[in-house]
Design a protein around this motif. Structure first.
Motif: not given
Ligand SMILES: C[S@@+](CC[C@H](N)C(=O)[O-])C[C@H]1O[C@@H](n2cnc3c(N)ncnc32)[C@H](O)[C@@H]1O
Length: 402
Positions: A84-109
Motif C-alpha cells: 500500500a505504501c509502495a503504491s502511495a509512493s513518496h513525493p515525486r520531486l524527491v524521487c526525481a531529485a535522486f536522479s539529479s544528484g540529491l544524494a550529493a547535497a551538502p548535509e546542512a542543506h
C-alpha cells in the motif's frame, strides 16, 4: 453500540483568533481527562535526512524491518513497508531529485531541500493549507534567509522543470521555508533506553492542518502522541490528548518543548524561534525567581539534550511538537515549598520520570461511557503508569497495552 456520553459528543475544538496569540484552538465543549481531542493525518510528511531513508518507510515513516526491502523502482533510494505504501509512493520531486544528484547535497542543506521538494510535490489544496499556517516571526532566520535563494536554485536544478508546480518561484520558496520553522512536529526515532536523549534523532517532520494551530503554554493542558510504528493505516496521524479536564471556551495548548526547561531557556527559544514573549501563569511566577547561576549565560550548564519534536536533537529547526531539547533542568525553583513552586504537582503528575525521557504523561482516553482512565501513557517513551504510581519513580509498566 453505545453512543458517546453527552460530554464527549460533538467537535471538541473550534478555531478562534485571540489577541496577541493569532489563531488558537479552544475547547468547543467540556473535554475530559485523556480525551482524544484531535486526530488527523499530516498535510506534509518528509524525511529529516537522507541518512534516515534506509531505516524508515518513505511513505509513512514506519520503521522498516531488516533488508531486503523492495526499493522504489524509479529512484531505488526509497523503500516502503507495504505494498500500500509502495503504491502511495513518496513525493515525486524527491524521487526525481535522486536522479539529479540529491544524494550529493551538502548535509546542512538536506533537511530544507527534502522539505522543499516534498512541499512542491503537494497537491494544490495541500500547498494552500501549508501556506495558510503562520510564518516564522521575522521571516526566515538570518541563515535561512541567506540560504533561501541558493536552496531555490538547488531545487530548480534537482527537479525536472515539467514536474515543478506553476507557482514555483524564489518568493514561494522563502514563504514555504518560513512555514516549516514554526509549524513542523518532529517524529522521533523509536525510544530506546540505551540511547541518551541528546542522541535521539528525528526520523521525519510533519505539518498538520489543525494541530499546527495549537499555541504553546509552559503548563500545557494537552500533549500529542504519534504511533508511527503501529501496524495498519493512519500510523502517521497525530493524536492530541487532554492531560486533564478542560472547560468549554478554554484554550487548548501544548508545550513546544520539554516542560521542564527553565524559565530563561523557554523565553529565549519562544522569542527567537516563535516570536513571542510567553506570559503564561508559570512564566509570570518564574520571572520572579532568583537563580543561583546566571540565567542569561550560554546553555553550558544545560546538558539535558533534546529530543525535540518539536519537539529533536541538535538540528536547528524548531518544532511545534513535542520533545525535549537542550536547556532542560531537573530541579527548578527554590526549596521554599509549594508556595514558590505551585506547579510542582504538574511535574509530578504529567512529566515522565524515566531517565532521559522528559515526555508527558497523559491519561488514556475515557471509556465510551465516560469513565476516566487511571492509567497514564508517556508520549515519548511509551511507558504506561497507573495513576497511583505517577509520583513513584520507575513504577511504570511498559507491558500494558495501548
Ligand atoms: C504553530 S503556530 C500556532 C498557531 C498560530 N497562533 C496561528 O495563528 O496560526 C506558532 C505561532 O503561534 C503564536 N503563539 C503560539 N503560542 C503563543 C503564546 N503562548 N503566546 C503568543 N503567541 C503564541 C506565535 O506567533 C508562534 O510563532
Amino acid at each position: 453500540m453505545a453512543s458517546a456520553p453527552q460530554n464527549m459528543a460533538g467537535e471538541a475544538l473550534r478555531v478562534a483568533d485571540l489577541p496577541g496569540r493569532g489563531r488558537a484552538l479552544l475547547a468547543a465543549r467540556e473535554i475530559l481527562d485523556g480525551e482524544v481531542i484531535l486526530s488527523e493525518p499530516p498535510i506534509l510528511l518528509y524525511p529529516s535526512s537522507l541518512a534516515s531513508l534506509p531505516s524508515y518507510c518513505s511513505a509513512c515513516f514506519r520503521s522498516l524491518p531488516p533488508p531486503p526491502h523492495a526499493p522504489c523502482p524509479s529512484c531505488r533510494a526509497a523503500a516502503f513497508c507495504s505494498s500500500a505504501c509502495a503504491s502511495a509512493s513518496h513525493p515525486r520531486l524527491v524521487c526525481a531529485a535522486f536522479s539529479s544528484g540529491l544524494a550529493a547535497a551538502p548535509e546542512a542543506h538536506q533537511e530544507p531541500l527534502l522539505f522543499l521538494l516534498s512541499a512542491y510535490s503537494l497537491q494544490e489544496s495541500s500547498l494552500r493549507a501549508l501556506l495558510s499556517l503562520s510564518s516564522a516571526p521575522q521571516g526566515p532566520s538570518p541563515s535561512q534567509q541567506q540560504d533561501a535563494a541558493s536552496l531555490h536554485a538547488m531545487v530548480a536544478s534537482l527537479a525536472p522543470p515539467h514536474i515543478l508546480p506553476p507557482g514555483f518561484s524564489p518568493d514561494l520558496t522563502a514563504a514555504l521555508l518560513s512555514k516549516d520553522r514554526t509549524n513542523s512536529f518532529s517524529i522521533m526515532e523509536p525510544y530506546r533506553p540505551d540511547v541518551p536523549l541528546e542522541l535521539r534523532k528525528t526520523r521525519a517532520y510533519a505539518v498538520y492542518h489543525r494541530a499546527s494551530l495549537l499555541n504553546h503554554d509552559c503548563l500545557p493542558n494537552a500533549c500529542h502522541f504519534d504511533y508511527v510504528d503501529r501496524p495498519g493505516p493512519g500510523n502517521a496521524d497525530i493524536v492530541v490528548r487532554a492531560l486533564h479536564g478542560i472547560s468549554e471556551g478554554k484554550e487548548v495548548c501544548i508545550s513546544y518543548f520539554a516542560a521542564n526547561w527553565r524559565y530563561a531557556d523557554r523565553q529565549r527559544r519562544l522569542l527567537e524561534d516563535y516570536g513571542f514573549q510567553c506570559e503564561c501563569e508559570r512564566c509570570q511566577i518564574e520571572s520572579k525567581w532568583k537563580f543561583d547561576d546566571d540565567d542569561d549565560d550560554d546553555d553550558d550548564d544545560n546538558d539535558g539534550g533534546d529530543g525535540d519534536d518539536t519537539m529533536e536533537e541538535e538540528h536547528d529547526k524548531e518544532d511545534v511538537g513535542d520533545g525535549v531539547d537542550e536547556g532542560m533542568e531537573q530541579e527548578e525553583g527554590s526549596d521554599d515549598g509549594d508556595d514558590d513552586f505551585p506547579h510542582a504537582f504538574f511535574f509530578v503528575r504529567y512529566l515522565c520520570d524515566r531517565e532521559d525521557c522528559y515526555g508527558m504523561l497523559a491519561p488514556l482516553p475515557p471509556l465510551p461511557n465516560g469513565d476516566l482512565s487511571h492509567v497514564f501513557e508517556c508520549n515519548a517513551c511509551g511507558q504506561f503508569k497507573k495513576e497511583e504510581d505517577v509520583d513513584e519513580p520507575d513504577a511504570g509498566d511498559s507491558s500494558m497495552g495501548n
